[in-house]
Design a protein around this motif. Structure first.
Motif, PDB file in Angstrom:
ATOM      1  N   THR A 106     -18.779  35.119  14.971  1.00  0.00           N
ATOM      2  CA  THR A 106     -19.435  34.373  16.036  1.00  0.00           C
ATOM      3  C   THR A 106     -18.413  34.067  17.118  1.00  0.00           C
ATOM      4  O   THR A 106     -17.377  33.460  16.841  1.00  0.00           O
ATOM      5  N   ASN A 107     -18.706  34.486  18.328  1.00  0.00           N
ATOM      6  CA  ASN A 107     -17.863  34.201  19.489  1.00  0.00           C
ATOM      7  C   ASN A 107     -18.666  33.349  20.454  1.00  0.00           C
ATOM      8  O   ASN A 107     -19.832  33.637  20.723  1.00  0.00           O
ATOM      9  N   VAL A 108     -18.037  32.304  20.975  1.00  0.00           N
ATOM     10  CA  VAL A 108     -18.690  31.425  21.938  1.00  0.00           C
ATOM     11  C   VAL A 108     -17.836  31.389  23.196  1.00  0.00           C
ATOM     12  O   VAL A 108     -16.625  31.167  23.132  1.00  0.00           O
ATOM     13  N   LYS A 109     -18.484  31.618  24.336  1.00  0.00           N
ATOM     14  CA  LYS A 109     -17.807  31.549  25.627  1.00  0.00           C
ATOM     15  C   LYS A 109     -18.414  30.398  26.419  1.00  0.00           C
ATOM     16  O   LYS A 109     -19.630  30.296  26.533  1.00  0.00           O
ATOM     17  N   VAL A 110     -17.546  29.553  26.939  1.00  0.00           N
ATOM     18  CA  VAL A 110     -17.975  28.400  27.726  1.00  0.00           C
ATOM     19  C   VAL A 110     -17.327  28.510  29.097  1.00  0.00           C
ATOM     20  O   VAL A 110     -16.112  28.641  29.205  1.00  0.00           O
ATOM     21  N   GLU A 111     -18.147  28.468  30.132  1.00  0.00           N
ATOM     22  CA  GLU A 111     -17.632  28.478  31.494  1.00  0.00           C
ATOM     23  C   GLU A 111     -18.112  27.206  32.184  1.00  0.00           C
ATOM     24  O   GLU A 111     -19.314  26.990  32.337  1.00  0.00           O
ATOM     25  N   LEU A 112     -17.157  26.369  32.574  1.00  0.00           N
ATOM     26  CA  LEU A 112     -17.484  25.118  33.242  1.00  0.00           C
ATOM     27  C   LEU A 112     -17.775  25.400  34.711  1.00  0.00           C
ATOM     28  O   LEU A 112     -17.112  26.238  35.336  1.00  0.00           O
ATOM     29  N   VAL A 167     -17.526  22.663  20.775  1.00  0.00           N
ATOM     30  CA  VAL A 167     -18.129  23.926  20.322  1.00  0.00           C
ATOM     31  C   VAL A 167     -18.091  24.013  18.800  1.00  0.00           C
ATOM     32  O   VAL A 167     -19.081  24.344  18.155  1.00  0.00           O
ATOM     33  N   ARG A 168     -16.948  23.697  18.205  1.00  0.00           N
ATOM     34  CA  ARG A 168     -16.809  23.800  16.742  1.00  0.00           C
ATOM     35  C   ARG A 168     -17.680  22.784  16.008  1.00  0.00           C
ATOM     36  O   ARG A 168     -18.067  23.005  14.872  1.00  0.00           O
ATOM     37  N   LYS A 169     -18.016  21.679  16.678  1.00  0.00           N
ATOM     38  CA  LYS A 169     -18.926  20.694  16.069  1.00  0.00           C
ATOM     39  C   LYS A 169     -20.327  21.289  15.904  1.00  0.00           C
ATOM     40  O   LYS A 169     -20.994  21.077  14.894  1.00  0.00           O
ATOM     41  N   HIS A 170     -20.757  22.042  16.903  1.00  0.00           N
ATOM     42  CA  HIS A 170     -22.117  22.595  16.878  1.00  0.00           C
ATOM     43  C   HIS A 170     -22.182  24.007  16.305  1.00  0.00           C
ATOM     44  O   HIS A 170     -23.246  24.441  15.848  1.00  0.00           O
ATOM     45  N   PHE A 171     -21.086  24.748  16.353  1.00  0.00           N
ATOM     46  CA  PHE A 171     -20.982  26.080  15.764  1.00  0.00           C
ATOM     47  C   PHE A 171     -19.865  26.044  14.717  1.00  0.00           C
ATOM     48  O   PHE A 171     -18.751  26.501  14.978  1.00  0.00           O
ATOM     49  N   PRO A 172     -20.113  25.488  13.531  1.00  0.00           N
ATOM     50  CA  PRO A 172     -19.035  25.301  12.549  1.00  0.00           C
ATOM     51  C   PRO A 172     -18.413  26.607  12.049  1.00  0.00           C
ATOM     52  O   PRO A 172     -17.266  26.615  11.623  1.00  0.00           O
TER      53      PRO A 172
END
Length: 104
Positions: A65-71, A90-95
């Motif tokens: 699982t890869n998560v990308k966040v762009e502010l 992110v790690r709280k919601h995608f453990p």
């Protein structure tokens, strides 16, 4: 007789394909729904924490699982601390996340 056999083979293959699709799609959809809900929660927490909107994208491929966040804009403060806080959210919601990429 050859035409009749060919038509039955095509029809059987179509039925088998439809049965597989209806079996696999609900299973795949569950992960997608959960991921979308998690992405919305990450976006909400970032807005609450920093006051900026974020674009949150997730990708599950081969068990990773890869998560990308762009502010939308860089919040005030130390960039490293902000990235660490965003990664924590992110790690709280995608453990089970393997990689988090944060861009400002």
């Amino acid at each position: 007789m050859t035409k009749r056999f060919h038509a039955r083979s095509w029809f059987s293959a179509a039925l088998l394909g439809a049965a597989c699709a209806f079996t696999v799609l609900p299973v795949a959809g569950c992960g997608l729904k959960e991921g979308m809900e998690n992405a919305l929660e990450v976006n909400k927490d970032i807005k609450d924490e920093f006051g900026v909107m974020a674009s949150v994208n997730f990708n599950k491929t081969n068990g990773k699982t890869n998560v990308k966040v762009e502010l939308s804009e860089a919040p005030e403060g130390d960039t490293k601390e902000i990235k660490a806080k965003v990664e924590g959210i992110v790690r709280k919601h995608f453990p089970d996340v393997d990689e988090v990429d944060v861009k400002m």
